[in-house]
Design an enzyme around this catalytic site. Structure first.
Site, PDB file in Angstrom:
ATOM      1  N   ARG A   1      -6.504  10.824   4.204  1.00  0.00           N
ATOM      2  CA  ARG A   1      -7.097   9.491   4.290  1.00  0.00           C
ATOM      3  C   ARG A   1      -7.940   9.327   5.539  1.00  0.00           C
ATOM      4  NH1 ARG A   1      -3.151   6.674   0.887  1.00  0.00           N
ATOM      5  NH2 ARG A   1      -3.732   4.516   0.544  1.00  0.00           N
TER       6      ARG A   1
ATOM      7  N   ARG B   1       4.964  -5.192  -4.611  1.00  0.00           N
ATOM      8  CA  ARG B   1       4.552  -4.429  -3.428  1.00  0.00           C
ATOM      9  C   ARG B   1       4.087  -5.378  -2.336  1.00  0.00           C
ATOM     10  NH1 ARG B   1       1.090   1.081  -4.271  1.00  0.00           N
ATOM     11  NH2 ARG B   1       0.334   0.501  -2.217  1.00  0.00           N
TER      12      ARG B   1
ATOM     13  N   ARG C   1      -6.877  -3.398   3.454  1.00  0.00           N
ATOM     14  CA  ARG C   1      -6.804  -2.000   3.007  1.00  0.00           C
ATOM     15  C   ARG C   1      -8.169  -1.489   2.558  1.00  0.00           C
ATOM     16  NH1 ARG C   1      -2.577  -2.714  -1.264  1.00  0.00           N
ATOM     17  NH2 ARG C   1      -2.697  -0.486  -1.696  1.00  0.00           N
TER      18      ARG C   1
ATOM     19  N   LYS D   1      -5.274   5.878  -8.848  1.00  0.00           N
ATOM     20  CA  LYS D   1      -4.867   7.243  -8.467  1.00  0.00           C
ATOM     21  C   LYS D   1      -3.439   7.555  -8.902  1.00  0.00           C
ATOM     22  CE  LYS D   1      -5.538   6.838  -3.997  1.00  0.00           C
ATOM     23  NZ  LYS D   1      -6.085   5.471  -3.856  1.00  0.00           N
TER      24      LYS D   1
ATOM     25  N   ARG E   1      -6.834  -5.483  -9.799  1.00  0.00           N
ATOM     26  CA  ARG E   1      -5.734  -4.582 -10.182  1.00  0.00           C
ATOM     27  C   ARG E   1      -4.587  -4.655  -9.178  1.00  0.00           C
ATOM     28  NH1 ARG E   1      -8.405   1.197 -11.897  1.00  0.00           N
ATOM     29  NH2 ARG E   1      -9.683   0.473 -13.614  1.00  0.00           N
TER      30      ARG E   1
HETATM   31  P1  AMP Z   1      -0.827   4.177  -1.359  1.00  0.00           P
HETATM   32  O1  AMP Z   1       0.417   4.085  -2.182  1.00  0.00           O
HETATM   33  O2  AMP Z   1      -1.499   5.511  -1.438  1.00  0.00           O
HETATM   34  O3  AMP Z   1      -1.768   3.036  -1.601  1.00  0.00           O
HETATM   35  O4  AMP Z   1      -0.351   4.036   0.179  1.00  0.00           O
HETATM   36  C1  AMP Z   1       0.285   2.865   0.643  1.00  0.00           C
HETATM   37  C2  AMP Z   1       0.274   2.812   2.157  1.00  0.00           C
HETATM   38  O5  AMP Z   1       0.957   3.950   2.704  1.00  0.00           O
HETATM   39  C3  AMP Z   1      -1.100   2.852   2.806  1.00  0.00           C
HETATM   40  O6  AMP Z   1      -1.714   1.583   2.839  1.00  0.00           O
HETATM   41  C4  AMP Z   1      -0.757   3.370   4.199  1.00  0.00           C
HETATM   42  O7  AMP Z   1      -0.173   2.363   4.983  1.00  0.00           O
HETATM   43  C5  AMP Z   1       0.320   4.377   3.906  1.00  0.00           C
HETATM   44  N1  AMP Z   1      -0.251   5.731   3.650  1.00  0.00           N
HETATM   45  C6  AMP Z   1      -0.231   6.431   2.491  1.00  0.00           C
HETATM   46  N2  AMP Z   1      -0.860   7.615   2.620  1.00  0.00           N
HETATM   47  C7  AMP Z   1      -1.293   7.664   3.904  1.00  0.00           C
HETATM   48  C8  AMP Z   1      -2.039   8.617   4.655  1.00  0.00           C
HETATM   49  N3  AMP Z   1      -2.472   9.767   4.099  1.00  0.00           N
HETATM   50  N4  AMP Z   1      -2.312   8.334   5.955  1.00  0.00           N
HETATM   51  C9  AMP Z   1      -1.887   7.190   6.535  1.00  0.00           C
HETATM   52  N5  AMP Z   1      -1.199   6.237   5.887  1.00  0.00           N
HETATM   53  C10 AMP Z   1      -0.895   6.465   4.577  1.00  0.00           C
END
Ligand code: AMP
Length: 195
Positions: A89, A134, A145, A13, A124
């Site tokens: 989410r 990360r 996750r 994404k 990935r």
């Molecule tokens: P991402 O970079 O989109 O994979 O997001 C990394 C982490 O940020 C996720 O595993 C959540 O802990 C938090 N996070 C990101 N977007 C959301 C969301 N819309 N709702 C809740 N937690 C979020």
């Protein structure tokens, strides 16, 4: 045009969103990026979010919904579209977004889901964990996750499919191939006009 890009972690994404936002002159709103930056800077948001992000859980809906509402209200207008990456989410987030779209009169929204097989997603993310450092890209957190995605985020797709068209795009292949598939899906998908 506005875009909601969603899909499991590791589907690509972020990579696709960056390019797509540039090509269509959209404001790229990645909730994950916003949270990581806040954690790095040690802001109140970052202090609250740190534990959730690093353990692979979701930041509480109330926190993240307030954040997205602020960003959209401050930046979005008739001549500035957005691309949401990583939000909504949960179904509760999707409902709040519906309300927000009504409040600020946003109509043309395309919904794209990027998918890939689970083993590809894990591979990935492990690679990214090594490259970017990360904290949530370790094997155990990655599995968590993915479980969180299945339990809490995949119902968002069903929620949208009840009333709107969702374009599914295969996230396997080279970055440019996937980008071309997304562009094709966007050209074919009618905007969701009713919120
Ligand atoms: P991402 O970079 O989109 O994979 O997001 C990394 C982490 O940020 C996720 O595993 C959540 O802990 C938090 N996070 C990101 N977007 C959301 C969301 N819309 N709702 C809740 N937690 C979020």
């Amino acid at each position: 045009m506005n875009i909601i890009l969603f899909g499991p972690p590791g589907a690509g994404k972020g990579t696709q969103a960056t390019q797509l936002a540039t090509n269509h002159n959209l404001l790229h709103i990645s909730t994950g990026d916003i949270l990581r930056a806040a954690i790095k800077e040690g802001t109140p948001l970052g202090i609250e979010a740190k534990h959730y992000v690093e353990s692979g859980g979701l930041v509480p809906d109330s926190v993240i919904i307030g954040l997205v509402r602020e960003v959209l209200q401050a930046n979005i207008g008739p001549d500035r579209g957005f691309l949401l990456d990583g939000f909504p989410r949960t179904v509760e987030q999707a409902r709040a977004l519906d309300t927000l779209f009504r409040d600020i009169d946003i109509k043309d929204v395309r919904i794209v889901i990027l998918i890939a097989p689970e083993e590809e997603l894990v591979g990935r993310m492990l690679k990214r964990g090594v490259e970017l450092g990360r904290k949530d890209d370790t094997e155990e957190t990655i599995r968590h996750r993915l479980e969180v995605y299945t339990a809490q985020t995949s119902p968002v797709r069903a929620y949208y499919e009840e009333t709107r068209q969702v374009s599914e795009v295969d996230g396997l292949g080279r970055v440019e191939e996937v980008a071309a598939r997304i562009d094709k899906a966007l050209r074919q998908s009618p905007p969701a006009l009713h919120w």
